[in-house]
Design an enzyme around this catalytic site. Structure first.
Site, PDB file in Angstrom:
ATOM      1  N   ARG A  86      34.540  40.569  36.911  1.00  0.00           N
ATOM      2  CA  ARG A  86      34.176  41.051  38.247  1.00  0.00           C
ATOM      3  C   ARG A  86      35.424  41.260  39.103  1.00  0.00           C
ATOM      4  O   ARG A  86      35.502  42.225  39.862  1.00  0.00           O
ATOM      5  CB  ARG A  86      33.172  40.109  38.895  1.00  0.00           C
ATOM      6  CG  ARG A  86      31.853  40.124  38.070  1.00  0.00           C
ATOM      7  CD  ARG A  86      30.673  39.592  38.770  1.00  0.00           C
ATOM      8  NE  ARG A  86      30.280  40.345  39.940  1.00  0.00           N
ATOM      9  CZ  ARG A  86      29.599  41.492  39.916  1.00  0.00           C
ATOM     10  NH1 ARG A  86      29.271  42.053  38.770  1.00  0.00           N
ATOM     11  NH2 ARG A  86      29.245  42.075  41.043  1.00  0.00           N
ATOM     12  N   THR A  92      31.998  46.990  44.445  1.00  0.00           N
ATOM     13  CA  THR A  92      31.077  48.028  43.987  1.00  0.00           C
ATOM     14  C   THR A  92      31.438  49.389  44.575  1.00  0.00           C
ATOM     15  O   THR A  92      31.400  50.402  43.891  1.00  0.00           O
ATOM     16  CB  THR A  92      29.626  47.654  44.366  1.00  0.00           C
ATOM     17  OG1 THR A  92      29.327  46.377  43.795  1.00  0.00           O
ATOM     18  CG2 THR A  92      28.637  48.672  43.853  1.00  0.00           C
ATOM     19  N   HIS A 116      30.004  48.624  34.981  1.00  0.00           N
ATOM     20  CA  HIS A 116      29.021  47.595  35.328  1.00  0.00           C
ATOM     21  C   HIS A 116      29.502  46.302  34.698  1.00  0.00           C
ATOM     22  O   HIS A 116      30.031  46.309  33.585  1.00  0.00           O
ATOM     23  CB  HIS A 116      27.634  47.936  34.754  1.00  0.00           C
ATOM     24  CG  HIS A 116      26.698  46.765  34.736  1.00  0.00           C
ATOM     25  ND1 HIS A 116      25.882  46.452  35.793  1.00  0.00           N
ATOM     26  CD2 HIS A 116      26.486  45.800  33.796  1.00  0.00           C
ATOM     27  CE1 HIS A 116      25.196  45.353  35.496  1.00  0.00           C
ATOM     28  NE2 HIS A 116      25.542  44.940  34.286  1.00  0.00           N
TER      29      HIS A 116
END
Length: 137
Positions: A86, A92, A116
């Site tokens: 992440r 995002t 993703h």
């Protein structure tokens, strides 16, 4: 702690031919690719994979985007793999992503955001099982 997480390189990144650069980011930061496949998601598979977002206003656009071209699905393994992945991906929205993250470097929009990654260890387990049989790991 050694963990596994799922990563999907999305259609926009495949169109830009940056798959190798993205995989290099993972590997050079201690995440090993232990399983990988290239595929074209069906609408049904995309809807099932993203079912958690079914009631969200962006769901239809997300599904259309994810079936618009091939994706590369990978299982990454390493120390704190979920959090590390992440961090490497970045925010995002690529406009908010820190310089040097995958999304800042390779994504164009919040919709076409290159990658993703699982957001928790529990989701990583479920997402990996969605795409890979235990014998493939």
């Amino acid at each position: 702690m050694k963990q596994r997480t799922l990563s999907i390189i999305k259609p926009d990144a495949l169109k830009k031919k940056v798959v190798g650069k993205i995989i290099d980011r993972f590997e050079s930061n201690g995440l090993e690719v232990i399983a990988m496949k290239r595929l074209h998601l069906s609408v049904k598979d995309a809807e099932n994979f993203y079912a958690i977002h079914r009631e969200r206003p962006f769901f239809k656009d997300l599904i259309e985007f994810m079936v618009s071209g091939p994706v590369v699905v990978m299982v990454l393994e390493g120390k704190d793999a979920v959090a590390k992945n992440r961090d490497l991906m970045g925010a995002t929205d690529p406009k908010l992503a820190q310089k040097g993250t995958i999304r800042a470097d390779f994504a164009e929009s919040i919709d076409a955001n290159a990658v993703h990654g699982s957001d928790s260890l529990e989701n990583a387990h479920n997402e990996i099982a969605f795409f890979f049989a235990a014998r493939d790991l």
